[in-house]
Design a protein around this motif. Structure first.
Motif, PDB file in Angstrom:
ATOM      1  N   ALA A 296       0.821  -1.206   0.000  1.00 42.03           N
ATOM      2  CA  ALA A 296       0.000   0.000   0.000  1.00 42.03           C
ATOM      3  C   ALA A 296       0.860   1.263   0.000  1.00 42.03           C
ATOM      4  CB  ALA A 296      -0.927  -0.006   1.220  1.00 42.03           C
ATOM      5  N   SER A 297       1.986   1.219   0.697  1.00 42.10           N
ATOM      6  CA  SER A 297       2.834   2.403   0.763  1.00 42.10           C
ATOM      7  C   SER A 297       3.556   2.670  -0.557  1.00 42.10           C
ATOM      8  CB  SER A 297       3.848   2.265   1.898  1.00 42.10           C
ATOM      9  OG  SER A 297       4.814   1.263   1.613  1.00 42.10           O
ATOM     10  N   LEU A 298       3.840   1.628  -1.330  1.00 41.74           N
ATOM     11  CA  LEU A 298       4.581   1.807  -2.574  1.00 41.74           C
ATOM     12  C   LEU A 298       3.682   1.992  -3.794  1.00 41.74           C
ATOM     13  CD1 LEU A 298       7.611  -0.622  -2.154  1.00 41.74           C
ATOM     14  CD2 LEU A 298       7.378   1.783  -1.509  1.00 41.74           C
ATOM     15  N   ALA A 299       2.384   1.729  -3.653  1.00 40.32           N
ATOM     16  CA  ALA A 299       1.484   1.890  -4.800  1.00 40.32           C
ATOM     17  C   ALA A 299       1.535   3.305  -5.385  1.00 40.32           C
ATOM     18  CB  ALA A 299       0.056   1.511  -4.402  1.00 40.32           C
ATOM     19  N   PRO A 300       1.434   4.370  -4.580  1.00 40.41           N
ATOM     20  CA  PRO A 300       1.521   5.707  -5.187  1.00 40.41           C
ATOM     21  C   PRO A 300       2.886   6.022  -5.767  1.00 40.41           C
ATOM     22  CG  PRO A 300       1.501   5.871  -2.781  1.00 40.41           C
ATOM     23  CD  PRO A 300       1.185   4.441  -3.120  1.00 40.41           C
ATOM     24  N   VAL A 301       3.917   5.367  -5.260  1.00 38.24           N
ATOM     25  CA  VAL A 301       5.269   5.581  -5.783  1.00 38.24           C
ATOM     26  C   VAL A 301       5.390   4.988  -7.182  1.00 38.24           C
ATOM     27  CG1 VAL A 301       7.725   5.166  -5.393  1.00 38.24           C
ATOM     28  CG2 VAL A 301       6.210   5.598  -3.448  1.00 38.24           C
ATOM     29  N   LEU A 381      -6.202   0.584 -10.595  1.00 28.88           N
ATOM     30  CA  LEU A 381      -5.399   0.224  -9.430  1.00 28.88           C
ATOM     31  C   LEU A 381      -5.806   1.172  -8.315  1.00 28.88           C
ATOM     32  CD1 LEU A 381      -2.940  -1.602  -8.499  1.00 28.88           C
ATOM     33  CD2 LEU A 381      -1.562   0.464  -8.798  1.00 28.88           C
ATOM     34  N   ALA A 382      -6.246   0.600  -7.185  1.00 33.85           N
ATOM     35  CA  ALA A 382      -6.687   1.414  -6.053  1.00 33.85           C
ATOM     36  C   ALA A 382      -5.995   0.925  -4.791  1.00 33.85           C
ATOM     37  CB  ALA A 382      -8.200   1.339  -5.894  1.00 33.85           C
ATOM     38  N   TRP A 383      -5.738   1.841  -3.883  1.00 36.33           N
ATOM     39  CA  TRP A 383      -5.054   1.471  -2.650  1.00 36.33           C
ATOM     40  C   TRP A 383      -5.536   2.353  -1.504  1.00 36.33           C
ATOM     41  CZ3 TRP A 383      -2.832   3.749  -6.928  1.00 36.33           C
ATOM     42  CH2 TRP A 383      -2.428   5.071  -6.795  1.00 36.33           C
ATOM     43  N   GLN A 384      -5.398   1.814  -0.290  1.00 30.29           N
ATOM     44  CA  GLN A 384      -5.676   2.633   0.890  1.00 30.29           C
ATOM     45  C   GLN A 384      -4.459   3.499   1.173  1.00 30.29           C
ATOM     46  OE1 GLN A 384      -5.335   1.114   4.920  1.00 30.29           O
ATOM     47  NE2 GLN A 384      -7.333   1.967   5.439  1.00 30.29           N
ATOM     48  N   PRO A 385      -4.605   4.812   1.198  1.00 31.39           N
ATOM     49  CA  PRO A 385      -3.457   5.660   1.509  1.00 31.39           C
ATOM     50  C   PRO A 385      -2.924   5.380   2.920  1.00 31.39           C
ATOM     51  CG  PRO A 385      -5.224   6.956   0.520  1.00 31.39           C
ATOM     52  CD  PRO A 385      -5.792   5.601   0.832  1.00 31.39           C
ATOM     53  N   VAL A 386      -1.605   5.388   3.053  1.00 30.70           N
ATOM     54  CA  VAL A 386      -0.954   5.200   4.353  1.00 30.70           C
ATOM     55  C   VAL A 386      -0.007   6.368   4.588  1.00 30.70           C
ATOM     56  CG1 VAL A 386      -1.152   2.690   4.246  1.00 30.70           C
ATOM     57  CG2 VAL A 386       0.919   3.793   3.384  1.00 30.70           C
ATOM     58  N   ASP A 422      -4.358  -7.617   0.909  1.00 25.79           N
ATOM     59  CA  ASP A 422      -4.489  -6.801   2.112  1.00 25.79           C
ATOM     60  C   ASP A 422      -3.952  -7.612   3.279  1.00 25.79           C
ATOM     61  OD1 ASP A 422      -6.535  -8.663   2.681  1.00 25.79           O
ATOM     62  OD2 ASP A 422      -8.116  -7.299   2.020  1.00 25.79           O
ATOM     63  N   ASP A 423      -4.362  -7.291   4.474  1.00 20.25           N
ATOM     64  CA  ASP A 423      -3.859  -8.030   5.629  1.00 20.25           C
ATOM     65  C   ASP A 423      -4.338  -9.472   5.656  1.00 20.25           C
ATOM     66  OD1 ASP A 423      -2.472  -5.821   6.489  1.00 20.25           O
ATOM     67  OD2 ASP A 423      -3.974  -5.182   7.958  1.00 20.25           O
ATOM     68  N   GLU A 424      -5.394  -9.785   4.886  1.00 16.85           N
ATOM     69  CA  GLU A 424      -5.955 -11.141   4.878  1.00 16.85           C
ATOM     70  C   GLU A 424      -5.779 -11.867   3.552  1.00 16.85           C
ATOM     71  OE1 GLU A 424      -7.266 -12.829   7.373  1.00 16.85           O
ATOM     72  OE2 GLU A 424      -7.080 -11.213   8.826  1.00 16.85           O
ATOM     73  N   GLU A 479      -5.145  -2.365   1.877  1.00 19.48           N
ATOM     74  CA  GLU A 479      -5.466  -3.088   0.634  1.00 19.48           C
ATOM     75  C   GLU A 479      -4.925  -2.384  -0.601  1.00 19.48           C
ATOM     76  OE1 GLU A 479      -9.319  -4.589  -2.004  1.00 19.48           O
ATOM     77  OE2 GLU A 479      -9.519  -4.338   0.175  1.00 19.48           O
ATOM     78  N   VAL A 480      -4.507  -3.210  -1.557  1.00 19.59           N
ATOM     79  CA  VAL A 480      -4.241  -2.788  -2.925  1.00 19.59           C
ATOM     80  C   VAL A 480      -5.097  -3.668  -3.824  1.00 19.59           C
ATOM     81  CG1 VAL A 480      -2.547  -2.554  -4.769  1.00 19.59           C
ATOM     82  CG2 VAL A 480      -1.874  -2.092  -2.398  1.00 19.59           C
ATOM     83  N   THR A 481      -5.852  -3.046  -4.708  1.00 19.20           N
ATOM     84  CA  THR A 481      -6.794  -3.765  -5.566  1.00 19.20           C
ATOM     85  C   THR A 481      -6.551  -3.432  -7.030  1.00 19.20           C
ATOM     86  OG1 THR A 481      -8.713  -4.249  -4.145  1.00 19.20           O
ATOM     87  CG2 THR A 481      -9.198  -3.545  -6.357  1.00 19.20           C
ATOM     88  N   LEU A 482      -6.693  -4.413  -7.877  1.00 23.83           N
ATOM     89  CA  LEU A 482      -6.714  -4.206  -9.320  1.00 23.83           C
ATOM     90  C   LEU A 482      -8.073  -4.641  -9.840  1.00 23.83           C
ATOM     91  CD1 LEU A 482      -5.122  -3.543 -11.993  1.00 23.83           C
ATOM     92  CD2 LEU A 482      -4.786  -6.014 -12.184  1.00 23.83           C
ATOM     93  N   VAL A 483      -8.756  -3.750 -10.564  1.00 25.32           N
ATOM     94  CA  VAL A 483     -10.018  -4.087 -11.211  1.00 25.32           C
ATOM     95  C   VAL A 483      -9.833  -3.933 -12.716  1.00 25.32           C
ATOM     96  CG1 VAL A 483     -12.488  -3.637 -11.376  1.00 25.32           C
ATOM     97  CG2 VAL A 483     -11.301  -3.228  -9.198  1.00 25.32           C
TER      98      VAL A 483
END
Length: 510
Positions: A296-301, A381-386, A422-424, A479-483
């Protein structure tokens, strides 16, 4: 919740800088089965173009072989291992980003070493002999692989010379001399070979101006600049592990952008810029690497970094890595996007998701990237910002609503395929903890961990009206998601009624 309207026309092109290069453990490790299997998996699902790591010139690759026996004295250059390493990379479609280091013991001026495997970090005792070694390496590569091929290999001089751990005394003067001798040796072989540096670590901004001044004053060749970026603070050691504070992901993007600002107006302005190492932690034993937070932290990078640099190399592609001795457990906070035995970590899936995106950027925001490929398939590509250590704890969910352009005016339905980590989901680290953190999992446990590493997957049908579909996503913690969304052309024959599969009438009644 406000819906974000994604434009139908592209607003830009997605840079491929995120997969231009990836890091590796020391080069000798490329001779191992687990390493080769891991790289094969990475290349099949992501497809990096270059690989960069330490130790090409270290003793365990065995290129520099001085001898003095039976009246014969000199130096033999042996490429037995080096050829196997480079051959295996090229067979998998990945080229070397050559880092020239560390110092062979037979050429070293001292005995200072780094890492468990003792890479020598002292200057050469004879710069002429060092130049001869560099030229032998380059000429052998050209003889074996051809000049056109080797001209595509960036050649980087040393690693993090600003740190006393990696360069004796962290001496600028000694490094600049090494760089000048090396660059001249490379260019004497062929003027179009690419050479660069200084491969400095974060926090070394005071090296840029002197380096630029030196190469300008002495007319030293520089074809690219290289540097590293990490977001973690001081190490907090525990037995066989390390904890560290974390800065927000924006810190990496700021580090990517910094050298261009510092080099403006110098001879180095505008040169290709390569981040030859980046991640959250610079430690090979920090468990953050194994978590969904890492992804999640590297997705925006990954989504934005290509606007700032020509490449940024994730450190590293797998946990076959031994800087702090041989790992004591299958999960140990290793740098790799793959653990041992090809256990996929969440960050591996982030990269695999990026590899499935299109080239045309439709939208980009703090929590999403939307693209389209040539076939019309739209990817989100969507992610929860951290936010790092000092930010509030991430909430249990994060919502995002998008209006997506799909198909044309005749399209009435779209297929949406969602993959998530994600965590699960897609998280072998979570499963490993629940198994009691077995240091050496049994075959059955290893099978369970591989199953747990699969991303969560689901599908849905989206109604399309006027060429648009509404997509509402609720992301879980980290979470990081690809739709992947594509227009549906319904080819269902009129005589098929799915309700009749259970022996009921088409209207659902018995």
């Amino acid at each position: 919740m406000t819906s974000i309207v994604v434009p139908a026309d592209p607003v830009g092109t997605l840079s491929d800088a995120w997969r231009q290069c990836v890091g590796t453990g020391r080069l000798n490790l490329a001779l191992r089965q687990d390493y080769r299997a891991s790289l094969e998996l990475v290349q099949s699902q992501i497809g990096f173009r270059y690989v960069r790591g330490h130790g090409l010139l270290s003793d365990d690759v065995g290129i520099h072989r001085p001898y003095d026996a039976a009246g014969h004295r000199g130096t033999q250059y042996a490429f037995t291992y080096a050829d196997q390493i480079v051959d295996s990379w090229l067979e998998l479609g990945i080229r070397p980003f050559l880092e020239l280091g560390f110092m062979p013991s037979g050429l070293a001026s001292g005995d200072q070493t780094v890492f468990w495997w003792k890479g020598n970090v002292t200057p050469p005792r004879d710069h002429g002999e060092w130049a001869a070694l560099v030229q032998a390496v380059v000429r052998h590569a050209i003889d074996r692989y051809g000049l056109d091929e080797v001209r595509q290999w960036p050649i980087e001089v040393w690693n993090e010379p600003n740190l006393v751990h990696f360069w004796q005394g962290a001496s600028q003067e000694a490094y600049f001399r090494l760089y000048e001798v090396t660059a001249a040796a490379v260019k004497d072989v062929d003027a179009e070979l690419q050479v660069g540096g200084p491969a400095i670590s974060p926090g070394a901004d005071d090296w840029w101006a002197p380096f630029a001044d030196f190469v300008t004053a002495r007319d030293v060749p520089v074809d690219f600049v290289s540097f590293h970026a990490y977001t973690t603070g001081p190490a907090q050691p525990v037995p066989f592990g390390t904890y560290q504070t974390l800065r927000p992901p924006q810190s990496l993007l700021d580090q990517f952008a910094r050298p261009a600002k510092l080099l403006a107006g110098t001879r180095l302005e505008g040169l290709p810029a390569h981040v030859t190492e980046f991640s959250t932690s610079y430690r090979p034993d920090n468990p953050v690497h194994d978590t969904a937070y890492q992804a999640a932290s590297l997705a925006p990078v990954l989504a934005q970094g290509g606007d700032l640099v020509d490449s940024f190399s994730y450190w590293t592609f797998c946990d076959v890595f031994e800087e702090e001795n041989i790992p004591t457990s299958v999960f140990h906070g290793g740098f790799g996007m793959l653990g041992h035995r090809q256990l996929r970590k969440p960050v591996f899936h982030l990269y695999a998701f990026m590899a499935r995106m299109g080239d045309a950027v439709l939208a980009r925001g703090a929590d999403h990237l939307v693209t389209r490929d040539a076939s019309g398939r739209v990817t989100v590509l969507a992610w929860q910002p951290v936010g790092g250590t000092d930010a509030p704890d991430e909430p249990g969910s994060h919502a995002l609503r998008l209006s997506i352009p799909v198909g044309d005016a005749t399209t009435t339905s779209a297929y949406a395929h969602r993959s998530r980590v994600d965590d699960e989901h897609g998280n072998a680290f979570t499963a490993w903890r629940r198994l009691g953190r077995p240091a050496s999992p049994s075959r059955r446990q290893l099978d369970l961990l591989h199953e747990a590493s699969e991303p969560g997957r689901s599908t849905t049908a989206l109604e399309v009206t006027g060429g648009r579909a509404d997509l509402t996503l609720t992301l879980s913690r980290h979470e990081v998601t690809l739709v992947e969304i594509e227009a549906v052309r319904d080819e269902t024959p009129p005589w098929l009624h799915d309700a009749r599969i259970l022996g009921r009438a088409a209207d659902g009644t018995p």
